[in-house]
Design an enzyme around this catalytic site. Structure first.
Site, PDB file in Angstrom:
ATOM      1  CE  LYS A  35     -15.637 -32.150  46.301  1.00 63.85           C
ATOM      2  NZ  LYS A  35     -14.625 -31.316  45.744  1.00 63.85           N
ATOM      3  CG  PHE A 154     -11.560 -12.493  38.017  1.00 60.01           C
ATOM      4  CD1 PHE A 154     -10.202 -12.342  38.254  1.00 60.01           C
ATOM      5  CD2 PHE A 154     -12.005 -12.505  36.703  1.00 60.01           C
ATOM      6  CE1 PHE A 154      -9.310 -12.193  37.196  1.00 60.01           C
ATOM      7  CE2 PHE A 154     -11.121 -12.359  35.636  1.00 60.01           C
ATOM      8  CZ  PHE A 154      -9.772 -12.207  35.887  1.00 60.01           C
ATOM      9  CD  GLU A 157     -13.066 -20.563  48.536  1.00 57.39           C
ATOM     10  OE1 GLU A 157     -13.002 -20.677  49.765  1.00 57.39           O
ATOM     11  OE2 GLU A 157     -12.296 -21.148  47.762  1.00 57.39           O
ATOM     12  CB  ALA A 272      -3.916  -3.004  58.903  1.00 55.93           C
ATOM     13  CB  CYS A 280      -6.542 -17.840  45.164  1.00 58.06           C
ATOM     14  SG  CYS A 280      -7.852 -18.911  44.545  1.00 58.06           S
TER      15      CYS A 280
END
Ligand SMILES: NC(=O)c1ccc[n+]([C@@H]2O[C@H](COP(=O)([O-])OP(=O)(O)OC[C@H]3O[C@@H](n4cnc5c(N)ncnc54)[C@H](O)[C@@H]3O)[C@@H](O)[C@H]2O)c1
Length: 450
Positions: A35, A154, A157, A272, A280
């Site tokens: 990475k 908070f 993505e 819905a 998360c």
């Protein structure tokens, strides 16, 4: 300020890049050499819109390393943003947090450092991190002054850059005033919005100063869990109402609008459908319940939200059975693998659960995703054979198509032309993403969830 960020995943990398963009000197540290090599070469190991552009704009204040000795000494603020995945009992696995705290303890060397938990960690983890750092400092014969703080993340993505540069609030928690002051100084450019907005991710007109919630350590830790549990519950609530709506012949879209326009309720997170997934909500609701259990408390609402949510995945199978009667030996296409559009994150993605359930029942599955297929091949090699290069290929000769992730690419498909390539025109739009009238005109039997 001099900042170090431990962990360069979705959260750590976004945090590091955004803090560098607003003017800080940032060392991003990860134990994953591949990475770090990619990041040094200017390549982003994840899919996140605008992250590459922002990283390029901030490169002179950004450094990537695998060395704690390079990143930590001299840092005034050290963020811990390592993963905290779920264990079988719902408790988060804190081995990465432990290892990061111990390594950083061995390298701390500044007059005063704030160590900030940005990872989502159970209540009390701040104290635990402090104890681990002190122990490893002692073992290494080092001593330097530090305090622990919590600064829950908070970001979503897919819109991580906008969420970090233009957040609705910033929460900082510590039992040490100096730590809170330093964090306030660090975030000041974001709080005051004094940085110049990048052209590719502009500031919304009228966006003003950002609310700062400054609190004690335990409250900040609990705010993150409470926020995720509430959002998860909201989605499960509308799905539970949706199940009843389906039985009584009511329209869940109208119900969501009808209640969402009440400002006490609000219209977001009232979609819905297939429900939540991702790294998360599942993990954090499980952790919240597990913590409550330690204190002799039950979290009935949160548990019910989990139950409704995971039930929606089996509901997909039920809808297919209702329509096809027999699914064994049929060909079913799953469109979308990522847990939501605009990310390649496959953690707890409903699509993967559905593919496994279908295959367990003897279905021949084909699947496609515009972005997440490379990651899927690596993380789920046993399922790699389901993938096709194009959605058209996946759909050909299918008995039913399940839209699991509402990528815009799938909205734009020529559904009228596709209708003549399938064996049966069954289309289960689990996200209410497609235009019902035009699909029905094209001859599709359009099904929805719940
Ligand atoms: N992903 C999200 O949308 C999101 C949002 C809010 C909060 N969070 C929380 O943030 C935390 C990180 O999540 P993520 O999605 O970025 O995880 P991730 O798995 O994408 O990244 C974690 C990174 O930490 C590195 N790492 C592990 N141990 C290390 C160590 N000892 N030293 C240095 N690096 C180490 C890993 O190599 C990896 O690159 C989690 O606690 C998560 O719950 C995530």
């Amino acid at each position: 300020m001099k900042v170090a960020v431990i962990g360069t995943g979705y959260v750590g990398l976004t945090t590091g890049v955004c803090l560098a963009y607003v003017g800080h000197e940032v060392h991003c540290l990860d134990v994953d050499q591949t990475k770090v090599d990619a990041l040094r070469a200017g390549k982003i190991p994840i899919f996140e819109p605008f992250l590459a552009e922002l990283m390029a704009d901030s490169s002179e204040r950004l450094n990537f390393t695998t060395s704690y000795e390079e990143a930590i000494p001299g840092a005034e603020v050290v963020f811990i943003a390592v993963g905290t995945p779920s264990q079988a009992d719902g408790q988060p696995d804190l081995k990465y947090l432990r290892s990061a705290s111990q390594s950083l303890g061995r390298s701390l060397e500044a007059p005063f450092t704030v160590v900030v938990n940005k990872s989502t960690v159970p209540i009390g983890s701040g104290n635990w991190v402090g104890a681990l750092i002190r122990e490893s400092q002692k073992a290494a014969g080092r001593s330097s002054d530090f305090a622990v703080a919590s600064n829950p993340e908070f970001l979503r993505e897919g819109s991580a850059i906008a969420d970090s540069l233009y957040p609705e609030r910033i929460v900082i928690g510590s039992d040490n005033d100096r730590a809170l002051e330093l964090l306030y100084t660090l975030y000041r450019p974001v709080i005051d919005q004094s940085f110049s907005a990048p052209a590719f991710c502009p500031r919304q007109e009228g966006f003003g100063a950002v609310a700062l919630v400054s609190t004690d350590l335990a409250s900040a830790e609990l705010i993150k869990y409470a926020a995720n549990a509430f959002l998860a519950t909201k989605i499960s609530f509308i799905n539970e109402i949706g199940l009843l709506a389906g039985r009584v012949g009511a329209d869940i879209q109208h119900i969501a609008r009808g209640i969402g326009l009440d400002s006490r309720i609000g219209n977001r997170f009232l979609n819905a459908g297939l429900g939540w997934g991702g790294s998360c909500f599942g993990k954090d609701t499980a952790a919240l319940s597990a913590t409550a259990k330690e204190y002799g408390l039950g979290m009935g609402i949160v548990e019910a939200a989990r139950q409704v949510n995971f039930g929606m995945r089996e509901r997909v199978i039920d809808r297919l059975l209702e329509t096809l009667k027999i699914i064994k030996g049929r060909s079913i296409t799953v469109l979308g693998l990522a847990f939501k559009p605009n990310t390649d994150d496959l953690r707890d993605a409903p699509a993967i659960d559905i593919i496994r359930r279908l295959r367990d029942r003897g279905v021949i599955v084909t699947a496609h995703d515009p972005i997440a297929m490379d990651r899927f091949r690596i993380e789920h090699p046993d399922l790699a054979e389901v993938l096709t290069e194009t959605p058209e290929e996946a759909i050909r000769d299918s008995d039913a198509v399940v839209l699991a992730t509402e990528w815009s690419e799938y909205r734009e498909l020529d559904w009228a032309a596709l209708a003549s390539t399938v064996r049966q025109r069954n289309l289960l739009d689990t996200r209410w993403a497609l235009d019902a009238d035009s699909l029905r005109k094209a001859g599709w039997n359009l099904l929805r969830l719940p």
